[in-house]
Motif scaffolding. Structure first.
Motif, PDB file in Angstrom:
ATOM      1  N   ALA A 198      28.208  15.459   5.260  1.00  0.00           N
ATOM      2  CA  ALA A 198      28.467  14.024   5.080  1.00  0.00           C
ATOM      3  C   ALA A 198      27.198  13.207   5.145  1.00  0.00           C
ATOM      4  O   ALA A 198      26.951  12.337   4.279  1.00  0.00           O
ATOM      5  N   ASP A 199      26.374  13.456   6.150  1.00  0.00           N
ATOM      6  CA  ASP A 199      25.151  12.642   6.257  1.00  0.00           C
ATOM      7  C   ASP A 199      24.164  12.964   5.135  1.00  0.00           C
ATOM      8  O   ASP A 199      23.475  12.090   4.625  1.00  0.00           O
ATOM      9  N   GLN A 200      24.116  14.245   4.732  1.00  0.00           N
ATOM     10  CA  GLN A 200      23.221  14.598   3.620  1.00  0.00           C
ATOM     11  C   GLN A 200      23.702  13.999   2.306  1.00  0.00           C
ATOM     12  O   GLN A 200      22.913  13.487   1.513  1.00  0.00           O
ATOM     13  N   GLY A 201      25.018  14.074   2.051  1.00  0.00           N
ATOM     14  CA  GLY A 201      25.544  13.470   0.826  1.00  0.00           C
ATOM     15  C   GLY A 201      25.316  11.977   0.785  1.00  0.00           C
ATOM     16  O   GLY A 201      24.962  11.411  -0.272  1.00  0.00           O
ATOM     17  N   THR A 202      25.533  11.320   1.939  1.00  0.00           N
ATOM     18  CA  THR A 202      25.308   9.867   1.978  1.00  0.00           C
ATOM     19  C   THR A 202      23.843   9.543   1.699  1.00  0.00           C
ATOM     20  O   THR A 202      23.511   8.601   0.968  1.00  0.00           O
ATOM     21  N   LEU A 243      23.169   9.964  -2.041  1.00  0.00           N
ATOM     22  CA  LEU A 243      23.721   8.860  -2.823  1.00  0.00           C
ATOM     23  C   LEU A 243      22.902   7.580  -2.654  1.00  0.00           C
ATOM     24  O   LEU A 243      22.693   6.819  -3.608  1.00  0.00           O
ATOM     25  N   VAL A 244      22.467   7.358  -1.397  1.00  0.00           N
ATOM     26  CA  VAL A 244      21.631   6.166  -1.158  1.00  0.00           C
ATOM     27  C   VAL A 244      20.306   6.287  -1.888  1.00  0.00           C
ATOM     28  O   VAL A 244      19.796   5.328  -2.480  1.00  0.00           O
ATOM     29  N   ALA A 245      19.714   7.517  -1.828  1.00  0.00           N
ATOM     30  CA  ALA A 245      18.426   7.731  -2.480  1.00  0.00           C
ATOM     31  C   ALA A 245      18.534   7.524  -3.998  1.00  0.00           C
ATOM     32  O   ALA A 245      17.625   6.967  -4.638  1.00  0.00           O
ATOM     33  N   MET A 284      27.027   6.876  -7.107  1.00  0.00           N
ATOM     34  CA  MET A 284      28.372   7.005  -6.552  1.00  0.00           C
ATOM     35  C   MET A 284      28.844   8.453  -6.577  1.00  0.00           C
ATOM     36  O   MET A 284      29.685   8.840  -5.765  1.00  0.00           O
ATOM     37  N   LEU A 285      28.299   9.239  -7.479  1.00  0.00           N
ATOM     38  CA  LEU A 285      28.726  10.637  -7.591  1.00  0.00           C
ATOM     39  C   LEU A 285      27.580  11.448  -8.151  1.00  0.00           C
ATOM     40  O   LEU A 285      26.863  10.983  -9.061  1.00  0.00           O
ATOM     41  N   ALA A 296      30.949   9.265  -3.351  1.00  0.00           N
ATOM     42  CA  ALA A 296      31.268   8.104  -2.511  1.00  0.00           C
ATOM     43  C   ALA A 296      32.769   8.013  -2.341  1.00  0.00           C
ATOM     44  O   ALA A 296      33.539   8.636  -3.065  1.00  0.00           O
ATOM     45  N   GLU A 297      33.171   7.197  -1.364  1.00  0.00           N
ATOM     46  CA  GLU A 297      34.603   7.063  -1.114  1.00  0.00           C
ATOM     47  C   GLU A 297      35.313   6.420  -2.316  1.00  0.00           C
ATOM     48  O   GLU A 297      36.428   6.806  -2.676  1.00  0.00           O
ATOM     49  N   THR A 298      34.669   5.429  -2.910  1.00  0.00           N
ATOM     50  CA  THR A 298      35.262   4.771  -4.080  1.00  0.00           C
ATOM     51  C   THR A 298      34.280   4.877  -5.246  1.00  0.00           C
ATOM     52  O   THR A 298      33.064   4.687  -5.084  1.00  0.00           O
ATOM     53  N   ILE A 299      34.833   5.155  -6.415  1.00  0.00           N
ATOM     54  CA  ILE A 299      34.002   5.297  -7.619  1.00  0.00           C
ATOM     55  C   ILE A 299      34.581   4.394  -8.704  1.00  0.00           C
ATOM     56  O   ILE A 299      35.782   4.474  -9.002  1.00  0.00           O
ATOM     57  N   ASP A 300      33.764   3.555  -9.257  1.00  0.00           N
ATOM     58  CA  ASP A 300      34.195   2.682 -10.348  1.00  0.00           C
ATOM     59  C   ASP A 300      34.341   3.486 -11.635  1.00  0.00           C
ATOM     60  O   ASP A 300      33.703   4.534 -11.839  1.00  0.00           O
ATOM     61  N   VAL A 301      35.194   2.987 -12.497  1.00  0.00           N
ATOM     62  CA  VAL A 301      35.360   3.622 -13.810  1.00  0.00           C
ATOM     63  C   VAL A 301      34.084   3.421 -14.627  1.00  0.00           C
ATOM     64  O   VAL A 301      33.527   2.316 -14.683  1.00  0.00           O
TER      65      VAL A 301
END
Length: 499
Positions: A85-89, A92-94, A98-99, A114-119
């Motif tokens: 979780a911390d590595q994925g976050t 994504l931040v880097a 979102m995915l 990410a928890e939510t992904i826009d279309v």
């Protein structure tokens, strides 16, 4: 300031001079044009440059995703494992994504999500790209991007691995705007530096010499008679040097022409004064001739009519002198004239003194008639015949066998012309007179002559619609040929009448 020059009507016309403050406008324009040209070149460079920047930015995201995917291959959940979780976050931040996922060997593996992904609003496939799509995509992001979600995919490395990232377009557009700003500042700096270099070169090699020529022309225009105002060529071998040399030559010729015109103006004034006094003298002579007409002596009665006609023509000539000086010859009043009788009258005027063996031959057919102004064409023949007689009188050879003859001949020329020739057996015209025929004050064949006679002849002939030329001939002597239009009648050539 203004300079006054003579208009065609003789009145001074003001000629506006260029403002001195505007001399450097050309330099400023050249500087601005150079800067704009460099900026245009930078724009042409910027178009592919911004497209490459966008592609590189997207490739960097995919490469980072691929590195993260390869690092996660050792996780416990083989094939579908994600980072902790911390590595994925952190990933994504880097990536500001979102995915993150990779496709290897036909299998897709999720790396981080990410928890939510826009279309996704925009699909970007780096495997299918060309220069046109790259440029269109770059400007699409710059002009329309910012709030859209992108799905980016493309091969990484040797193509065996495909990375996929879903992210907002806002970071890409922000970095592209920063890149464009930097390119703009750099382009302005380059354009300014290049423009200054070009401006300095153009100013030194082109603008300054042109300004010098302009100043020389203005100074020369203020006083063209001053030879010290003629530009001095710099001796350059390029077009500027040629222009300077041509300008100097033109100014020198113009100054010479102005001096000649001034001399002609002085001569015209002198002629006007002489003409005034001469008319008074001729008027007195005319009164004496009128008294002689009453003398019953037959010899006097035979001499008086030619004398009266000569005085009348002399008075008319004095009146026409000023007209010629104004370059205005009265239009010819054409009449049907028997040319042979007109030649007889001319021979009476130009006949040499007694004892001078010069033969005057009138070979014009008796019945030949032409349409001319009698007085004006009389002047033509008198000038040509008198020149021929004077050439024979001045012949130094005093031999009884020497032929001294002036012949006037005429014959019809189809369809409606008359060829009139005035020929003498004299020594011929010198080269200088041939080169300046029919030019006032230049075409004289005698020392002290003015050359006005032939100039008047040419003007009158042209006013009648005719042509005059010096005929080329192998024999000694001179032959002038006049072609006149408007033949009225002609007859068979009769016997020549020698004077």
């Amino acid at each position: 300031m203004q300079q006054s020059v003579d208009s065609p009507a003789g009145d001074p016309a003001p000629v506006p001079m260029p403002a001195r403050g505007g001399r450097r406008r050309l330099s400023r324009r050249l500087l601005l044009i150079t800067m704009l040209a460099v900026m245009l070149a930078e724009v042409l460079i910027f178009v592919p440059s911004i497209a490459n920047f966008r592609e590189g930015w997207l490739e960097a995201k995919l490469e980072t995703a691929a590195v993260a995917g390869l690092a996660s291959q050792g996780s416990e959940a083989e094939g579908d494992a994600t980072l902790e979780a911390d590595q994925g976050t952190g990933l994504l931040v880097a990536l500001d994504a979102m995915l993150v996922a990779i496709i290897e060997g036909g299998a897709s593996r999720l790396i981080a999500r990410a928890e939510t992904i826009d279309v996704a609003d925009l699909q970007v496939d780096l495997a299918d790209r060309n220069p046109v799509t790259m440029i269109v995509g770059a400007f699409d992001t710059l002009l329309l991007g910012g709030d859209r979600t992108m799905r980016i995919s493309g091969p990484v490395g040797d193509g065996s691995l495909v990375a996929e990232v879903v992210m907002s377009e806002r970071p890409l557009r922000r970095d592209m705007l920063i890149y464009s700003r930097n390119i703009l500042f750099l382009s302005l700096a380059i354009a300014s530096f290049a423009a200054l270099l070009v401006y300095a070169a153009i100013s030194f090699y082109l603008v300054r010499p042109i300004q010098a020529m302009t100043g020389a022309m203005i100074r020369f225009g203020e006083n063209p008679a001053d030879p010290g105002r003629i530009i001095q060529p710099s001796g350059r071998g390029d077009e500027i040097g040629t222009a300077e040399a041509q300008l100097a030559d033109m100014q020198a010729r113009l100054a010479g022409t102005l001096r000649e015109q001034r001399h002609l103006a002085d001569l015209g004034l002198a002629v006007a004064k002489i003409n005034h006094d001469l008319r008074n003298i001729l008027a007195s002579a005319q009164m004496v001739s009128d008294r002689l007409a009453d003398v019953p002596d037959p010899r006097v009665q035979r001499v008086v009519p030619p004398l009266v006609r000569s005085l009348d023509r002399a008075l008319a000539y004095t009146q026409s002198v000023l007209s010629y000086g104004r370059a205005i010859e009265s239009p010819p009043a054409k009449r049907a004239v028997r040319l042979a009788r007109l030649v007889d009258d001319v021979f009476e005027v130009v006949a040499p003194p007694e004892g001078v063996p010069i033969e005057l031959v009138n070979a014009v057919p008796e019945a030949l008639e032409i349409a001319v102004d009698p007085d004006q064409f009389h002047r033509v023949l008198v000038n040509l015949c008198r020149n021929a007689v004077q050439a024979l009188e001045g012949d130094a050879a005093d031999l009884p066998s020497l032929v001294r003859r002036v012949t006037v001949d005429a014959r019809p020329e189809p369809p409606d012309e008359v060829l009139i020739s005035i020929e003498d057996t004299g020594p011929g015209l010198p080269a200088r007179a041939r080169d300046n025929l029919f030019k006032a004050f230049q075409g004289s064949a005698r020392t002290g002559g003015t050359g006005l006679g032939l100039a008047i002849v040419a003007e009158i002939v042209q006013a009648h619609g005719g042509r005059i030329a010096l005929a080329e001939r192998p024999l000694p002597g001179t032959r002038f040929e006049i072609r006149m239009p408007g033949r009225v009648a002609d007859g068979e050539a009769g016997p020549s009448r020698a004077g």
